[in-house]
Design an enzyme around this catalytic site. Structure first.
Site, short mmCIF file in Angstrom:
data_model
loop_
_atom_site.label_atom_id
_atom_site.label_comp_id
_atom_site.label_asym_id
_atom_site.label_seq_id
_atom_site.Cartn_x
_atom_site.Cartn_y
_atom_site.Cartn_z
N HIS A 1 44.79 46.47 49.48
CA HIS A 1 45.35 46.46 48.36
C HIS A 1 45.44 48.11 47.80
O HIS A 1 44.40 48.80 48.26
CB HIS A 1 44.40 45.76 46.95
CG HIS A 1 44.46 44.51 47.46
ND1 HIS A 1 43.04 43.72 47.17
CD2 HIS A 1 45.23 43.41 47.81
CE1 HIS A 1 43.06 42.25 47.36
NE2 HIS A 1 44.51 42.45 47.79
N LYS B 1 38.52 55.15 44.61
CA LYS B 1 37.49 54.25 44.44
C LYS B 1 36.26 54.72 45.15
O LYS B 1 36.28 55.45 46.24
CB LYS B 1 37.84 52.88 45.02
CG LYS B 1 38.93 52.24 44.48
CD LYS B 1 39.30 50.92 45.15
CE LYS B 1 40.73 50.43 44.49
NZ LYS B 1 41.21 49.37 45.23
N TYR C 1 32.41 48.33 42.86
CA TYR C 1 33.48 49.46 43.29
C TYR C 1 33.82 50.13 41.60
O TYR C 1 33.92 49.56 40.89
CB TYR C 1 34.66 49.49 43.87
CG TYR C 1 35.57 48.07 43.44
CD1 TYR C 1 36.79 48.31 42.87
CD2 TYR C 1 35.34 46.97 43.78
CE1 TYR C 1 37.51 47.46 42.80
CE2 TYR C 1 36.09 45.87 43.71
CZ TYR C 1 37.39 46.22 42.75
OH TYR C 1 38.28 45.13 42.64
N ASP D 1 47.60 37.56 48.93
CA ASP D 1 47.37 38.29 50.26
C ASP D 1 48.03 37.71 51.50
O ASP D 1 48.06 38.30 52.59
CB ASP D 1 45.72 38.36 50.61
CG ASP D 1 45.07 39.45 49.60
OD1 ASP D 1 45.97 40.23 48.82
OD2 ASP D 1 43.88 39.55 49.54
#
Length: 189
Positions: free
Chosen positions: A61, A71, A131, A169
């Site tokens: 992603h 991130k 995250y 996905d």
């Protein structure tokens, strides 16, 4: 804190100092001044956490500009294989990836700057994954790349029959067909 270089210079593995005794442990997962002194210039906007079972694969992603995200990722409990792919067209490591095992035991973190796709596969019975992001989630700017793209040749350390994916996905395009970032090497000298 120890910063470990990877095969892609912008991707860093961070090993925090962990202080343990008979009561358990203590560690700083984020300290703005310590990370700034190490060269990380981040203003985190959002913290996310997910819980997943064995075989769950989330990714690959990313978000397009102006909502691209840096991130800082880690595993609170369990174990995952974390994968980062360079999607900056023009970069010397374009299309290359880095894989790192993150676990509640090793307490490692990975810093992922903007311009990279990210995913992880759960290798333990379950995993809690956390995250930080420096930009907000914008579904209309979210994109993905097929986790099983043969051009990327990622070894997720799971058998195909063990994988659990979201419907989204399973429909991600191959790397060569994905919307990706332009990258000017002159700006990064």
């Amino acid at each position: 804190m120890q910063i470990i270089d990877t095969a892609i210079s912008e991707i860093k593995v961070i090993e925090p100092k962990v202080f343990g005794d008979n009561r358990g442990y203590f560690m700083e997962s984020w300290n703005e001044s310590v990370f700034a002194a190490a060269g990380f210039d981040c203003r985190w906007m959002q913290d996310n956490e997910s819980k997943s079972g064995y075989g769950v694969l989330r990714g690959l992603h990313y978000q397009l500009e102006p909502y691209a995200q840096s991130k800082l990722v880690r595993v609170i409990s369990g174990k995952v294989l974390d994968v980062v792919v360079d999607i900056r067209r023009g970069s010397p490591t374009f299309g290359k990836h880095v894989s790192v095992e993150l676990s509640g035991e090793n307490k490692r973190q990975i810093y992922i700057p903007r311009g990279f796709a990210h995913g992880f596969a759960v290798l333990s019975r379950e995993a809690i994954f956390a995250y930080k992001c420096d930009n907000k989630y914008m579904p209309t700017y979210e994109r993905g790349i097929a986790f099983d793209d043969p051009d990327l040749a990622i070894d997720w350390q799971l058998k195909p029959e063990e994988l659990i994916l979201s419907d989204k996905d399973t429909r991600n395009p191959r790397f060569k067909d994905a919307e990706i970032f332009s990258w000017d090497p002159e700006e990064h000298r």
